[in-house]
Motif scaffolding. Structure first.
Motif, PDB file in Angstrom:
ATOM      1  N   ASP A 263       3.633  14.022   0.837  1.00  0.00           N
ATOM      2  CA  ASP A 263       2.815  13.691  -0.334  1.00  0.00           C
ATOM      3  C   ASP A 263       2.569  12.197  -0.465  1.00  0.00           C
ATOM      4  N   TYR A 264       3.542  11.389  -0.037  1.00  0.00           N
ATOM      5  CA  TYR A 264       3.433   9.931  -0.134  1.00  0.00           C
ATOM      6  C   TYR A 264       3.913   9.325   1.180  1.00  0.00           C
ATOM      7  N   ILE A 265       3.140   8.395   1.711  1.00  0.00           N
ATOM      8  CA  ILE A 265       3.517   7.659   2.913  1.00  0.00           C
ATOM      9  C   ILE A 265       3.756   6.215   2.487  1.00  0.00           C
ATOM     10  N   LEU A 266       5.014   5.781   2.537  1.00  0.00           N
ATOM     11  CA  LEU A 266       5.366   4.433   2.092  1.00  0.00           C
ATOM     12  C   LEU A 266       5.299   3.422   3.229  1.00  0.00           C
ATOM     13  N   THR A 267       5.803   3.804   4.379  1.00  0.00           N
ATOM     14  CA  THR A 267       5.780   2.954   5.573  1.00  0.00           C
ATOM     15  C   THR A 267       5.423   3.838   6.763  1.00  0.00           C
ATOM     16  N   PRO A 268       5.202   3.259   7.931  1.00  0.00           N
ATOM     17  CA  PRO A 268       4.941   4.113   9.101  1.00  0.00           C
ATOM     18  C   PRO A 268       6.074   5.075   9.427  1.00  0.00           C
TER      19      PRO A 268
ATOM     20  N   ASP B 145      11.247  -0.441  -4.261  1.00  0.00           N
ATOM     21  CA  ASP B 145      12.448  -0.876  -3.540  1.00  0.00           C
ATOM     22  C   ASP B 145      12.423  -0.426  -2.080  1.00  0.00           C
ATOM     23  N   LEU B 146      11.927   0.784  -1.829  1.00  0.00           N
ATOM     24  CA  LEU B 146      11.886   1.278  -0.454  1.00  0.00           C
ATOM     25  C   LEU B 146      10.895   0.501   0.411  1.00  0.00           C
ATOM     26  N   LYS B 147       9.884  -0.075  -0.206  1.00  0.00           N
ATOM     27  CA  LYS B 147       8.866  -0.791   0.556  1.00  0.00           C
ATOM     28  C   LYS B 147       9.205  -2.260   0.776  1.00  0.00           C
ATOM     29  N   THR B 148      10.313  -2.715   0.255  1.00  0.00           N
ATOM     30  CA  THR B 148      10.668  -4.124   0.385  1.00  0.00           C
ATOM     31  C   THR B 148      10.870  -4.490   1.857  1.00  0.00           C
ATOM     32  N   LEU B 149      10.127  -5.509   2.302  1.00  0.00           N
ATOM     33  CA  LEU B 149      10.225  -6.029   3.675  1.00  0.00           C
ATOM     34  C   LEU B 149       9.993  -4.950   4.729  1.00  0.00           C
ATOM     35  N   GLN B 150       9.107  -4.021   4.431  1.00  0.00           N
ATOM     36  CA  GLN B 150       8.764  -2.962   5.377  1.00  0.00           C
ATOM     37  C   GLN B 150       7.288  -3.068   5.746  1.00  0.00           C
ATOM     38  N   PRO B 151       6.914  -2.672   6.955  1.00  0.00           N
ATOM     39  CA  PRO B 151       5.495  -2.720   7.345  1.00  0.00           C
ATOM     40  C   PRO B 151       4.671  -1.726   6.544  1.00  0.00           C
ATOM     41  N   GLU B 152       3.387  -2.015   6.447  1.00  0.00           N
ATOM     42  CA  GLU B 152       2.495  -1.172   5.660  1.00  0.00           C
ATOM     43  C   GLU B 152       2.004   0.018   6.485  1.00  0.00           C
ATOM     44  N   PRO B 153       1.788   1.166   5.845  1.00  0.00           N
ATOM     45  CA  PRO B 153       1.305   2.347   6.577  1.00  0.00           C
ATOM     46  C   PRO B 153      -0.177   2.247   6.894  1.00  0.00           C
TER      47      PRO B 153
ATOM     48  N   LEU C 158       0.906  -1.613  -6.981  1.00  0.00           N
ATOM     49  CA  LEU C 158       0.812  -1.061  -5.637  1.00  0.00           C
ATOM     50  C   LEU C 158      -0.615  -0.582  -5.396  1.00  0.00           C
ATOM     51  N   LEU C 159      -1.100  -0.792  -4.190  1.00  0.00           N
ATOM     52  CA  LEU C 159      -2.439  -0.351  -3.821  1.00  0.00           C
ATOM     53  C   LEU C 159      -2.374   1.115  -3.404  1.00  0.00           C
ATOM     54  N   VAL C 160      -2.924   1.992  -4.227  1.00  0.00           N
ATOM     55  CA  VAL C 160      -2.880   3.435  -3.984  1.00  0.00           C
ATOM     56  C   VAL C 160      -4.100   3.833  -3.162  1.00  0.00           C
ATOM     57  N   ILE C 161      -3.858   4.458  -2.016  1.00  0.00           N
ATOM     58  CA  ILE C 161      -4.936   4.896  -1.127  1.00  0.00           C
ATOM     59  C   ILE C 161      -4.955   6.422  -1.126  1.00  0.00           C
TER      60      ILE C 161
ATOM     61  N   LYS D 233       0.830  -1.197   0.000  1.00  0.00           N
ATOM     62  CA  LYS D 233       0.000   0.000   0.000  1.00  0.00           C
ATOM     63  C   LYS D 233       0.866   1.250   0.000  1.00  0.00           C
ATOM     64  N   VAL D 234       0.384   2.258  -0.695  1.00  0.00           N
ATOM     65  CA  VAL D 234       1.010   3.578  -0.692  1.00  0.00           C
ATOM     66  C   VAL D 234      -0.087   4.606  -0.449  1.00  0.00           C
ATOM     67  N   ILE D 235       0.091   5.420   0.574  1.00  0.00           N
ATOM     68  CA  ILE D 235      -0.878   6.477   0.881  1.00  0.00           C
ATOM     69  C   ILE D 235      -0.463   7.729   0.118  1.00  0.00           C
ATOM     70  N   VAL D 236      -1.385   8.247  -0.693  1.00  0.00           N
ATOM     71  CA  VAL D 236      -1.077   9.351  -1.606  1.00  0.00           C
ATOM     72  C   VAL D 236      -1.985  10.533  -1.283  1.00  0.00           C
ATOM     73  N   ASP D 237      -1.388  11.709  -1.253  1.00  0.00           N
ATOM     74  CA  ASP D 237      -2.169  12.926  -1.051  1.00  0.00           C
ATOM     75  C   ASP D 237      -3.052  13.184  -2.269  1.00  0.00           C
ATOM     76  N   MET D 238      -4.257  13.674  -2.024  1.00  0.00           N
ATOM     77  CA  MET D 238      -5.211  13.898  -3.112  1.00  0.00           C
ATOM     78  C   MET D 238      -4.675  14.882  -4.146  1.00  0.00           C
ATOM     79  N   ARG D 239      -3.895  15.858  -3.703  1.00  0.00           N
ATOM     80  CA  ARG D 239      -3.375  16.863  -4.635  1.00  0.00           C
ATOM     81  C   ARG D 239      -2.343  16.294  -5.597  1.00  0.00           C
ATOM     82  N   GLU D 240      -1.792  15.121  -5.277  1.00  0.00           N
ATOM     83  CA  GLU D 240      -0.785  14.517  -6.142  1.00  0.00           C
ATOM     84  C   GLU D 240      -1.388  13.835  -7.364  1.00  0.00           C
TER      85      GLU D 240
END
Length: 340
Positions: A130-135, A250-258, A119-122, A98-105
């Motif tokens: 603008d983007y939250i990849l992990t906590p 690559d940054l989200k590899t083996l990282q917890p989801e936000p 990727l699941l865009v929220i 999952k990737v949390i994306v700001d509406m303005r983006e």
């Protein structure tokens, strides 16, 4: 030709090259030192400069190593290590990335490319980043024109300050366009559009250093000062939105989801009912103050109950809410009546 047209002249030259047997010649009838002559010579000069720039860029262009893109449904699932198992035994759970994306983006093409890369865009409204990849990872994306304007207005300082205050790993992503040169010379081109110039380019070469060099060194100096001010800030250079999508994977590899709910309230009021019963007139007044932006207005509203309470705060208290420079600008505007 009574009115010289460089485009038409080049077409005739191409036609003559394709048909060597034809005796084709071009005659231009213009007055000496006339406007038509200056216009034609200016076009030839721009054409020559474009070819010279193309030759320089090809001489320093890097050949990217394109890795094979991720394919298959199994690649769209991120493996998250869960150590909350009795006895310390690690278990691997599989859930969609999952990737949390700001509406303005969503005015840019990057969210669509992230969705295309499995990727699941929220989409949510974020106060920080603008983007939250992990906590722990928050990304502020800047295109080249946006980077220049953010430095000039001081908005980037506030954004980096908010990211550093709420996330362990703040990231500034500087993104180029796909078909543009991946160099800082592009910044000089962006700045040149805003400068007033004559009708025709100057024929006399300037003895001062070239404008791309000055613009590049200026941006580099500002970036160095930014990293010195915020030591935890990391800068990522991306050649295109496609490269950005690969970097995010690559940054989200083996990282917890936000968590989208936590990302929404970061920088805003901690109350989950934030925004309910807000005086819109007071909020609009608050937005007009120096140092208060759309990114931190909710954060300010969570710290003070009214505009009157904000006006009664001391300088240090305002700086604790807005930051050092934005807080001083806001306090000076309230108490001295001058916008700095």
């Amino acid at each position: 030709m009574y009115e010289p047209n460089l485009d038409f002249v080049r077409r005739i030259e191409v036609y003559k090259k394709a048909n060597p047997g034809l005796a084709v010649r071009i005659y231009l009838l213009v007055y000496n030192n006339s406007c038509e002559e200056a216009k034609y010579l200016a076009g030839v000069r721009r054409e020559k400069e474009s070819f010279e720039k193309l030759i320089r860029e090809r001489g320093s262009m890097l050949n990217p190593i394109l890795d094979q893109r991720r394919s298959g449904d199994t690649e769209s699932l991120m493996k998250v290590v869960n150590s909350r198992i009795a006895g310390g035994r690690k278990d691997v759970t599989v859930e969609p990335a999952k990737v949390i994306v700001d509406m303005r983006e969503f005015r840019s093409s990057l969210p669509s490319l992230l969705h295309a890369s499995n990727l699941l865009v929220i989409p949510v409204t974020l106060t920080v980043g603008d983007y939250i990849l992990t906590p722990d990872i928050c990304v502020e994306r800047k295109s080249i024109p946006d980077l220049v304007s953010s430095f000039n207005s001081g908005r980037l300082y506030t954004q980096c300050e908010l990211m550093s205050a709420h996330y362990k790993q703040p990231i500034l992503l500087i993104e180029w366009e796909e078909h543009k040169s991946f160099s800082l010379d592009t910044i000089a081109e962006v700045k040149s559009y805003a400068k007033a110039s004559g009708k025709f380019p100057s024929k006399k070469p300037s003895a001062t250093p070239s404008e791309p060099t000055l613009a590049s060194s200026s941006i580099q100096s500002k970036l160095v000062l930014l990293t010195l001010t915020f030591p935890r800030l990391r800068i990522i250079w991306s050649s295109s939105p496609y490269a950005t999508a690969e970097i995010f994977n690559d940054l989200k590899t083996l990282q917890p989801e936000p968590d989208p709910l936590k990302a929404i309230v970061v920088g805003a009021e901690e109350d989950p009912n934030a925004g309910a019963g807000v005086n819109t007139s007071a909020e609009e007044l608050l937005r007009t103050l120096p140092g208060v932006t759309a990114k931190n207005v909710k954060h300010v509203m969570g710290k003070v109950k009214s505009v009157k309470e904000l006006c009664e705060l001391e300088l240090k208290e305002v700086q604790q809410i807005l930051g050092v420079e934005p807080g001083k600008a806001c306090w000076d505007f309230i108490h001295k009546g001058e916008r700095k």
